[in-house]
Structure formats: structure tokens, C-alpha cells
Design a protein around this motif. Structure first.
Motif: not given
Ligand code: HEM
Length: 131
Positions: A56-58, A72-74, A89-91
Motif C-alpha cells: 500500500v505504501f509503495l 509514519s515511517l519515522k 542494503d535494503v534499498l
Molecule cells: C525507504 C525504505 C523503506 C520503506 C518505504 C519502508 C516501509 C515500511 C512500511 C510501510 C512498514 C509498515 C509500517 C507499519 O506497519 O506501521 C515498514 C515496517 C518495517 N520496516 Fe520498513 N521501510 C523501509 C526501509 C526499511 C529498512 C532499511 C529496514 C531495516 C533495515 C526496515 C525494517 C522494517 C521493519 C522491521 C518493519 C516492521 C516494524 C514493526 O512491525 O514493528 N524498513 N516499513
């Protein structure tokens, strides 16, 4: 992806819409699970929920009809204390997943250009702003 060379379609459409993006996201998390540099961040995560939120985000970020109403992503990344190197690495995995899905180089650059500005607020240097 068949729509890759059609310039009049939105980036979302060129990625194959919701289905195309979901399949990229599934490949992406498969790569993350296999990469010990970053897989520890995703321990105990509900992948089906994550795939849904990321799709959904993308979709939203690339001009699709969905509206992202998640945290929010923050907020969703702050506690993870992601290093700038791990963000890259993830990107990299996202980029590889887009290549494997047949997305054109210029569309991959567009996707990365949308996401790279988020690096400062999602990594250890988190700045005071919200996405
Ligand atoms: C621009 C890059 C990224 C985008 C657009 C993105 C986007 C998202 C989104 C939409 C979620 C779901 C948030 C939610 O459920 O409230 C998420 C969760 C998560 N992301 Fe990312 N993410 C990015 C980069 C990363 C990176 C670099 C890491 C780790 C190295 C990461 C680790 C995680 C983890 C572990 C969760 C689950 C958090 C939780 O449920 O507590 N993400 N991300």
C-alpha cells in the motif's frame, strides 16, 4: 513488466499496479530474509501484514489510488535503530527485486528517488520531521 516502456502511464501503472507491486514486495522480503546483514531487524515480524503495508505504501508513493494510512515511517522504524549502511542494503534488495521483475532502469531510478530522501529520518541520524 509489459507496461515498462509506455511513457503515458503513471509509475504505479508501469510497475504493474497493485499486483505488480505486491509481487515485487514479495521478492524483496524473500531477499531480506536470506540476508544476515539485515534479517535480524525482521525477527518476529508478521510478514503477511508487512507485505500488505509495504504494498500500500509503495502504491501510494508511486501515484496509485491507494491511500497509505499506516504509521509514519519515522514512527514505525525509529525503535529499530537502522544504520545508514543497512538502509542502503535494503534499498539494494528492492532495486534487485525490481530488476528481476523486469522494471526498466529509468523506472527503478524513479522508485529509488522517491525513497532515498526518507533515509535521514529512518536511520540513526533521525531528524525532527514526520513522513
Ligand atoms: C525507504 C525504505 C523503506 C520503506 C518505504 C519502508 C516501509 C515500511 C512500511 C510501510 C512498514 C509498515 C509500517 C507499519 O506497519 O506501521 C515498514 C515496517 C518495517 N520496516 Fe520498513 N521501510 C523501509 C526501509 C526499511 C529498512 C532499511 C529496514 C531495516 C533495515 C526496515 C525494517 C522494517 C521493519 C522491521 C518493519 C516492521 C516494524 C514493526 O512491525 O514493528 N524498513 N516499513
Amino acid at each position: 513488466m509489459e507496461n515498462g516502456s509506455e511513457p503515458n502511464l503513471s509509475l504505479y501503472d508501469r510497475l504493474g499496479g497493485q499486483n505488480g507491486i505486491q509481487s515485487v514486495v514479495e521478492i524483496f522480503y524473500g531477499k531480506i530474509k536470506d540476508d544476515s546483514r539485515v534479517s535480524h531487524y525482521f525477527r518476529n515480524i508478521d510478514y503477511s501484514k508487512l507485505i500488505e503495508h509495504q504494498t500500500v505504501f509503495l502504491s501510494f508513493a508511486t501515484g496509485g489510488p491507494d491511500y497509505y494510512t499506516g504509521r509514519s515511517l519515522k514512527q514505525s522504524h525509529e525503535h529499530l535503530k537502522i544504520t545508514p549502511a543497512h538502509f542502503d542494503d535494503v534499498l539494494g534488495h528492492l532495486s534487485d527485486s525490481l530488476i528481476e521483475s523486469g522494471v526498466t532502469g529509468s523506472d527503478i531510478v524513479q522508485v529509488l528517488a522517491l525513497l532515498l530522501p526518507l533515509k535521514a529520518r529512518m536511520t540513526l541520524d533521525i531528524k525532527k520531521s514526520s513522513v
